[in-house]
Design an enzyme around this catalytic site. Structure first.
Site, PDB file in Angstrom:
ATOM      1  N   HIS A  24       0.866  -0.985  -0.114  1.00 51.77           N
ATOM      2  CA  HIS A  24      -0.176   0.008   0.242  1.00 51.77           C
ATOM      3  C   HIS A  24       1.043   1.129  -0.129  1.00 51.77           C
ATOM      4  O   HIS A  24       0.589   2.279  -0.411  1.00 51.77           O
ATOM      5  CB  HIS A  24      -1.020  -0.046   1.272  1.00 51.77           C
ATOM      6  CG  HIS A  24      -1.990  -0.944   1.274  1.00 51.77           C
ATOM      7  ND1 HIS A  24      -3.296  -0.718   0.993  1.00 51.77           N
ATOM      8  CD2 HIS A  24      -1.794  -2.329   1.245  1.00 51.77           C
ATOM      9  CE1 HIS A  24      -3.866  -1.843   0.883  1.00 51.77           C
ATOM     10  NE2 HIS A  24      -2.999  -2.985   1.203  1.00 51.77           N
ATOM     11  N   ASP A 116      -5.689   6.077   1.283  1.00 54.63           N
ATOM     12  CA  ASP A 116      -5.559   4.654   1.041  1.00 54.63           C
ATOM     13  C   ASP A 116      -7.205   4.285   1.422  1.00 54.63           C
ATOM     14  O   ASP A 116      -7.570   4.531   2.412  1.00 54.63           O
ATOM     15  CB  ASP A 116      -4.713   3.516   1.687  1.00 54.63           C
ATOM     16  CG  ASP A 116      -4.880   2.352   1.391  1.00 54.63           C
ATOM     17  OD1 ASP A 116      -3.660   1.809   0.659  1.00 54.63           O
ATOM     18  OD2 ASP A 116      -5.760   1.653   1.204  1.00 54.63           O
TER      19      ASP A 116
END
Ligand code: UDP
Length: 451
Positions: A24, A116
């Site tokens: 991520h 995110d």
């Protein structure tokens, strides 16, 4: 009017909120580099564990979230840990933003927050502060759709499904079979998370690290169902000029070893930053590689073998058998490895970053998915894009050897290599001026400037 223009000129800072895991962190920092190259200042508000290295990104500001030094144990319970993390981080996020605003002085405001999607708390916080927010999906569009469909599949009684249905196609989600669905063990709590965090169709714009030609139909469906601006602007590692954001030290000695191997002869093996195996699987993998007689570069990450300190457990017999033919590292400079002429195949867990990186270099894959979205990615790689084959069932040395032979020296593998070459060429077109990802990137920049 002039006031408004002035305000817009000042809104130049973008705040990024990464989810604290390697797969991520990489894409959100790549996105940061892209936006920085377009004139935005970048602040990364991050957890203290798995913290990105500020020295690799000297142009960014980094603000650690207080009291976030211990990592939740995602190997035990992914859903509960994600929920917990969002609750904990929410408490200190506003404080961090206030710090960002006071540090930057009066001549520069925050244009928006890009978080995110797993850091969904940021969206509510941004709303409270009257700041625009944008969600970054680091997985692909097909996984996004499959995940959203789970709630309806459950309501219709399709999931959980019996073993006898595992090979059946899922209604409306071709080419996925039931076994490819991104289902987690604790289904009820996972669905609660999906419904709370990811299925809000009146929410913010979404950025995908994917490419239109790969996922055109999934992207169209999302656009139709969500009705928010979406930006498919991958592969971001190819668009961004960014240095490594590896959390582990890259062992670059493997590049010198690759230099000594012949063209397209090496199978590169890595299961990414989260997946793990037990000792028995490690032994099967080791002997599958040895028995294939193909040169291999194998990443065995610290902590990736349950209960053991990895490489030390590989037997002397194995090490003698492979001699110079195999090279094992704890962490590789993966993008450079995949771009090396000696590499001809990738045995991968099919994390989305790894899949994209492989596609960008025209490298066909052996797919060994372990968790969540990896099963979706593996199905697309093998069935839809036809640039890989799946290694299914228990890890077994004979099967591993056969898969390697098929990919590296078989006719089937040659056909996949040809397809992979075509995908690579298409990727190049998409990131060039006028290409789909290039255009998405510019649309995103314009949208942020207009906030
Ligand atoms: N990676 C790396 N060195 C390694 C193994 C992985 O740099 O030895 C990088 C890889 O290039 C990718 C990321 O780690 O960018 C892994 O992300 P992915 O989505 O493939 O899988 P995850 O780790 O999230 O399961």
């Amino acid at each position: 009017m002039e006031e408004q223009g002035k305000r817009r000129r000042c809104l130049r800072r973008v705040v990024l909120v990464p989810f604290p895991f390697q797969g991520h962190i990489n894409p959100i920092l790549q996105l940061g580099s892209i936006l920085h190259s377009k004139g935005f200042s970048i602040t990364v508000v991050h957890a203290q564990y798995n913290s990105p290295d500020p020295s690799s990104h000297p142009d960014f500001s980094f603000v650690p979230l207080p009291n976030t030094s211990s990592a939740p144990d995602f190997t035990v319970e992914i859903v509960a840990s994600t929920v917990q993390l969002n609750t904990n981080y929410k408490a200190c996020f506003q404080e961090c933003l206030a710090q960002v605003m006071s540090q930057q002085g009066s001549d520069e405001g925050i244009a928006c927050i890009i978080h995110d999607e797993l850091m969904y708390f940021s969206q509510a916080e941004a709303k409270d502060l009257k700041l625009p927010s944008i969600s970054l999906t680091v997985g692909n569009a097909a996984h996004f759709l499959a995940r959203s469909a789970l709630i309806q599949l459950k309501a219709e009684g399709h999931i959980p499904f019996p073993e006898s249905k595992s090979q059946d196609l899922v209604p409306e989600l071709y080419p996925l079979r039931f076994k490819d669905l991104p289902i987690l063990e604790k289904l009820e709590s996972y669905l609660a998370l999906v419904s709370k965090a990811f299925n809000n169709k009146a929410s913010s714009p979404i950025i995908y690290n994917t490419i239109d030609f790969l996922e055109n139909s999934s992207l169209k469906k999302i656009q139709h169902q969500w009705q928010v601006p979406i930006f498919a602007m991958g592969p971001m590692h190819r668009i961004a000029s960014t240095s490594s954001s590896s959390l582990l030290e890259e062992d670059t000695s493997c590049l010198a070893w690759l230099d000594k191997q012949s063209c397209k002869s090496v199978i590169y093996v890595s299961l990414g930053s989260v997946a793990f195996m037990d000792i028995k699987e490690l032994a099967e993998m080791a002997w599958g590689l040895a028995n294939s007689h193909q040169p291999f570069l194998w990443v065995v990450r610290p902590g990736s073998v349950l209960g053991e300190e990895l490489i030390e457990v590989l037997s002397e017999e194995f090490k003698k058998n492979i001699g110079e033919r195999g090279y094992i590292v704890k962490w590789a400079p993966q993008k450079k490895v995949l771009a090396h002429v000696a590499v001809g195949g990738f045995l991968s867990h099919c994390g989305w970053n790894s899949t994209l990186e492989s596609i960008c270099e025209g490298i066909p894959m052996i797919c060994r998915p372990c968790l969540v979205d990896q099963k979706v990615n593996a199905r697309y790689v093998s069935h839809e894009w036809r640039v890989g084959l799946e290694l299914e069932g228990d890890l077994e040395r004979g099967e591993i050897k056969r898969a390697i032979k098929t990919l590296m020296v078989g006719e089937e593998g040659e056909a996949m290599r040809e397809e992979a070459k075509k995908l690579k060429e298409n990727v190049e077109l998409c990131i060039k001026e006028g290409g789909s990802s290039y255009n998405s990137m510019n649309r995103l920049v314009e949208m942020i400037r207009s906030f």
